[in-house]
Design an enzyme around this catalytic site. Structure first.
Site, PDB file in Angstrom:
ATOM      1  N   ASP A   1      -1.239 -42.990 -10.665  1.00 26.98           N
ATOM      2  CA  ASP A   1      -2.570 -43.400 -11.106  1.00 26.98           C
ATOM      3  C   ASP A   1      -2.629 -44.900 -11.394  1.00 26.98           C
ATOM      4  O   ASP A   1      -3.554 -45.595 -10.982  1.00 26.98           O
ATOM      5  CB  ASP A   1      -2.978 -42.631 -12.373  1.00 26.98           C
ATOM      6  CG  ASP A   1      -2.918 -41.130 -12.168  1.00 26.98           C
ATOM      7  OD1 ASP A   1      -2.736 -40.695 -11.016  1.00 26.98           O
ATOM      8  OD2 ASP A   1      -3.053 -40.399 -13.162  1.00 26.98           O
TER       9      ASP A   1
ATOM     10  N   ASP B   1       4.731 -37.431  -7.552  1.00 30.76           N
ATOM     11  CA  ASP B   1       5.177 -38.791  -7.948  1.00 30.76           C
ATOM     12  C   ASP B   1       6.390 -38.738  -8.872  1.00 30.76           C
ATOM     13  O   ASP B   1       7.380 -39.439  -8.634  1.00 30.76           O
ATOM     14  CB  ASP B   1       4.021 -39.637  -8.524  1.00 30.76           C
ATOM     15  CG  ASP B   1       3.262 -39.044  -9.684  1.00 30.76           C
ATOM     16  OD1 ASP B   1       3.552 -37.888 -10.079  1.00 30.76           O
ATOM     17  OD2 ASP B   1       2.366 -39.740 -10.209  1.00 30.76           O
TER      18      ASP B   1
ATOM     19  N   ALA C   1     -11.967 -35.516 -15.241  1.00 33.89           N
ATOM     20  CA  ALA C   1     -12.273 -35.094 -13.875  1.00 33.89           C
ATOM     21  C   ALA C   1     -11.058 -35.207 -12.960  1.00 33.89           C
ATOM     22  O   ALA C   1     -11.142 -34.882 -11.782  1.00 33.89           O
ATOM     23  CB  ALA C   1     -13.431 -35.913 -13.324  1.00 33.89           C
TER      24      ALA C   1
ATOM     25  N   GLU D   1       0.308 -34.155  -4.602  1.00 31.98           N
ATOM     26  CA  GLU D   1      -0.015 -33.958  -6.014  1.00 31.98           C
ATOM     27  C   GLU D   1       1.222 -33.430  -6.743  1.00 31.98           C
ATOM     28  O   GLU D   1       1.916 -32.541  -6.231  1.00 31.98           O
ATOM     29  CB  GLU D   1      -1.163 -32.951  -6.101  1.00 31.98           C
ATOM     30  CG  GLU D   1      -2.199 -33.263  -7.132  1.00 31.98           C
ATOM     31  CD  GLU D   1      -3.021 -34.522  -6.864  1.00 31.98           C
ATOM     32  OE1 GLU D   1      -2.622 -35.592  -7.361  1.00 31.98           O
ATOM     33  OE2 GLU D   1      -4.059 -34.432  -6.189  1.00 31.98           O
TER      34      GLU D   1
ATOM     35  N   SER E   1      -7.879 -42.785 -17.804  1.00 29.66           N
ATOM     36  CA  SER E   1      -6.940 -43.456 -18.718  1.00 29.66           C
ATOM     37  C   SER E   1      -6.145 -44.537 -17.996  1.00 29.66           C
ATOM     38  O   SER E   1      -5.925 -45.614 -18.542  1.00 29.66           O
ATOM     39  CB  SER E   1      -6.036 -42.442 -19.422  1.00 29.66           C
ATOM     40  OG  SER E   1      -5.263 -41.739 -18.488  1.00 29.66           O
TER      41      SER E   1
HETATM   42  C1  GLA Z   1      -1.777 -37.031 -13.201  1.00 31.02           C
HETATM   43  C2  GLA Z   1      -0.604 -37.980 -13.443  1.00 31.02           C
HETATM   44  C3  GLA Z   1      -0.035 -38.513 -12.124  1.00 31.02           C
HETATM   45  C4  GLA Z   1       0.262 -37.385 -11.151  1.00 31.02           C
HETATM   46  C5  GLA Z   1      -0.936 -36.437 -11.043  1.00 31.02           C
HETATM   47  C6  GLA Z   1      -0.637 -35.232 -10.214  1.00 31.02           C
HETATM   48  O1  GLA Z   1      -2.856 -37.723 -12.651  1.00 31.02           O
HETATM   49  O2  GLA Z   1      -1.005 -39.068 -14.244  1.00 31.02           O
HETATM   50  O3  GLA Z   1       1.127 -39.277 -12.375  1.00 31.02           O
HETATM   51  O4  GLA Z   1       1.418 -36.700 -11.504  1.00 31.02           O
HETATM   52  O5  GLA Z   1      -1.379 -36.003 -12.308  1.00 31.02           O
HETATM   53  O6  GLA Z   1      -0.386 -35.590  -8.907  1.00 31.02           O
END
Ligand code: GLA
Length: 378
Positions: free
Chosen positions: A170, A36, A121, A33, A126
């Site tokens: 994402d 990225d 959540a 987390e 998005s």
């Molecule tokens: C959001 C961002 C992702 C990532 C996560 C955390 O979902 O859109 O790119 O950075 O937070 O891991």
């Protein structure tokens, strides 16, 4: 009524017949987390919740869109100055603009859409919306853009039209998802592997605190800036690959806060690799232990958790759950939990009861079903 029928019926009612249907999912992330945008590893999978859209070209230079769940219409042109007033429409407008920047001749279209990814959540509603339109417009306007670039279209939409400097996880997960498989993506080289995920004797379940703290804009972007500042001091493009020794060596050149942010990211990179190794051996105890470490790293060092999510992780720990942690960007949303089959019912009941006693409502429970990515619905 199923989402697909609802979306198609609404399209016919407003715009007539002949729409093509598309869908894209939200995602989970097992571990990795806030790595990225640091060029690190992530471990997401697409879920069985997403966005469904009906789309038909209208031969004009205008988009007419109707968001079923919000009961809101938007009409906009396709030039940079045509950004619509409705904030939900920024995602669609942004995708159109980003496709155009990549040479696709996007024209007008009519669309209705609906979704069942819970908003706020941490499951990427998005990205599901962006991927749906990126995938669809690429087909409908013969864009010839590959799937990685479609994911980047969604990411650039967030950056340039929605104010969130997100990483690629994402949109990547939404476009590339495959039923039954998680994906380990190296966000620096963009190499990835599918990882069949079917932990015998365990379940993955999300507990949604239904708490939303404002994510758009500064707190997320602030975290990213902290990481970039530290990478710069280290003379690297990304934090990826930095060691704790290197970080300690520059401790007096960075703020205490930036130090803690970077410490979390460096630890998280190690944890993703540990989890991959453990999964190959079927060692779910290690997977779970790393998940808890991620939770407390995100809470104490990265400071993207909140009281309710710390509470859920603590209850999980006390119930003997194998692993539990806040999932996604943070500031509210869900925990992801790796739970032994025989503990599952008791854990869910206990978490609901204790959360309700403390916060006045139950968390929502979403069993994870790992599903396919962006597609046209035949
Ligand atoms: C959001 C961002 C992702 C990532 C996560 C955390 O979902 O859109 O790119 O950075 O937070 O891991």
């Amino acid at each position: 009524m199923e989402m697909r029928e609802k979306v198609s019926a609404k399209f016919e009612e407003i715009f007539g017949e002949g729409a093509v249907m598309y869908a894209s999912p939200g995602r989970i992330n097992l571990i990795g987390e806030h790595t990225d945008y640091n060029g690190g590893f992530v471990f997401p999978g697409a879920v069985d919740k997403g966005i469904v859209a009906a789309i038909k070209l209208n031969g004009t230079d205008k988009v007419r869109a109707y968001a079923i769940d919000l009961d809101s219409h938007s009409e906009f042109g396709l030039n940079e100055e045509d950004k619509p007033a409705e904030s939900w429409a920024h995602y669609i407008f942004g995708v159109c603009r980003e496709m155009q920047k990549r040479g696709v001749k996007v024209g007008g279209f009519d669309t209705t859409f609906s979704g069942n990814v819970p908003l706020g959540a941490g499951m990427s509603s998005s990205a599901a919306l962006e991927s749906t339109f990126a995938f669809a417009l690429n087909e409908l306007f013969d864009g010839g853009i590959d799937k990685f670039e479609l994911a980047r279209v969604g990411q650039s939409t967030e950056h340039n039209y929605c104010g969130v400097k997100c990483g690629i996880m994402d949109q990547f997960a939404s476009v590339f998802g495959k039923a039954g498989n998680l994906m380990r993506l190296d966000c620096r080289s963009m190499e990835f592997e599918y990882f069949p995920f079917n932990p015998q004797g365990y379940k993955l379940v999300l507990l949604d605190s239904v708490v939303k703290h404002e994510l758009v804009g500064s707190p997320y972007n602030d975290r990213r800036e902290s990481c970039e500042r530290v990478a710069k001091v280290l003379g690297q493009e990304f934090l990826r690959g930095a060691t704790m020794e290197q970080l300690d060596a520059v401790k007096d050149q960075i703020s205490e806060e930036d130090y803690r942010r970077a410490r979390y990211v460096i630890g998280e990179e190690r944890r993703v690799l540990d989890v991959c190794e453990a999964l190959e051996k079927g060692d779910y105890e290690t997977v779970g232990a790393r998940m808890f470490e991620t939770h407390w790293g995100m809470s104490k060092d990265y400071e993207v958790s909140c009281e309710e999510l710390d509470f859920l992780a603590t209850v999980a720990e006390e119930c003997g759950v194998t692993g539990s942690r806040i999932m996604g960007g943070g500031f509210g949303g869900c925990t992801i939990n790796l739970v032994k089959d025989e503990l599952y019912d008791a854990f869910i009941a206990e978490a609901k009861k204790r959360f309700c006693e403390k916060y006045g409502h139950e968390p929502k429970v979403y069993p994870v079903v790992i599903s396919d990515g962006s597609r046209r619905l035949e």
